[in-house]
Design an enzyme around this catalytic site. Sequence first.
Site, mmCIF file in Angstrom:
data_model
loop_
_atom_site.group_PDB
_atom_site.id
_atom_site.type_symbol
_atom_site.label_atom_id
_atom_site.label_comp_id
_atom_site.label_asym_id
_atom_site.label_seq_id
_atom_site.Cartn_x
_atom_site.Cartn_y
_atom_site.Cartn_z
ATOM 1 N N CYS A 97 38.644 49.084 40.102
ATOM 2 C CA CYS A 97 39.776 49.678 40.519
ATOM 3 C C CYS A 97 39.804 51.355 40.291
ATOM 4 O O CYS A 97 40.513 51.906 41.063
ATOM 5 C CB CYS A 97 40.753 49.122 39.960
ATOM 6 S SG CYS A 97 41.202 47.315 40.566
ATOM 7 N N GLY A 115 45.538 38.033 41.088
ATOM 8 C CA GLY A 115 46.158 38.478 39.809
ATOM 9 C C GLY A 115 47.288 39.465 39.902
ATOM 10 O O GLY A 115 48.300 39.451 39.043
ATOM 11 N N HIS A 166 39.009 35.216 41.571
ATOM 12 C CA HIS A 166 37.724 35.624 41.984
ATOM 13 C C HIS A 166 36.727 36.239 40.633
ATOM 14 O O HIS A 166 35.729 36.744 40.731
ATOM 15 C CB HIS A 166 37.701 36.914 43.027
ATOM 16 C CG HIS A 166 38.281 38.075 42.529
ATOM 17 N ND1 HIS A 166 37.459 39.187 42.019
ATOM 18 C CD2 HIS A 166 39.716 38.462 41.943
ATOM 19 C CE1 HIS A 166 38.517 40.305 41.642
ATOM 20 N NE2 HIS A 166 39.607 39.822 41.528
#
Length: 371
Positions: free
Chosen positions: A321, A69, A199
Amino acid sequence: MIYLDYNATTPIDKQVADAMIPYIYGNYGNPSSNHELGERTKEAVAEARSKVAKLLNCSANEIIFTSGGSESNNPVLKGVAHTYHHKGTHIITSEIEHPAILNPCNYLEKMGCEISYLPVNKNGMVDISKLDKMITEKTILVTIMHSNNETGTIQPIKEIAKICHDHDVLFHTDASQSLGKVPIDVQELDVDFLTIAGHKLYSPKGIGALYIKNGIKIESLIHGAGHESGRRAGTENVIFDVALGKACEVAQEALQNNKISQLTEYFYYELKNIFGNKMQLNGDLDNKLPNTLNISFIGYDGAKLLADLGEDIAASTGSACHSGATSISPVLKAMNVPSEIARGAIRFSLGKYTTKEELDIVLKRLNDMHK
């Protein structure tokens, strides 16, 4: 392990793993080689590309394989900024984007671009009434995520695309979190660019794709030989390309199955039975990904509550993240969720291997802790 963190990453589907094996042990040729081994892998990459395209309802030549991504997002932002700098330097995004959009925007700002950020409402929906006013004659790109990775709120992508195109502005959406969970048709949405992360789709980490509408040309981020029709240099990652293709094929077959949405609904209303007005859904119950619940447990600290649930339960207090951060989620902050409520937030994201029995274990532990 009771895994309720599918928005962070997914396990590799067995069908995907099985599809990779022939290209790990035998078909190791370079797709650019003019011999039998090269032809086999060239055909495998072409077939994988067609499977990705089929899931999006586009042409195979509109799909570029990437490493994920982040790599798909960067060529759009930096490529458009470079290619269209003669037209302008203004880019519009939202306040709730993933760092894979926000950080390239920060970089471009240092390079002289002007970045504007669309606000969101209390449900995490962007305010498109303000988009039309934000666009100027120097605007070259709008990038808004298809769905939010923390709350699951789905954005009005088709409507945003129309506003952009009415102003002759390019539009990109990061659909990393959405693909495979809800139908995505790039023809219907009328987007110019769309990002995929493998993923999140039961294929390995390190593979993704970028859709670029035919007729749009932007400067490549990686220069070298003429791979990916000259749009992304580097010898093809055949094993992972095949994996993503198979994952998209499996996802297409599974889209009609509403098992995950039923389990998510069951889990939400059971939580309501336990916590009542001591919990709050962060997001839009009627317009979100079918697997995602961002719940604030009022009066609790989300990180402590998750730890107390036990090491055998995996969920998240924000996106992966942001793990380790002491401040509240920037997404919840943008939604104006009060800090004392945002602190109690846990994201539960279900997947194809989630069972009702697992959810019942989590519910029992939460109920015992709440008593």
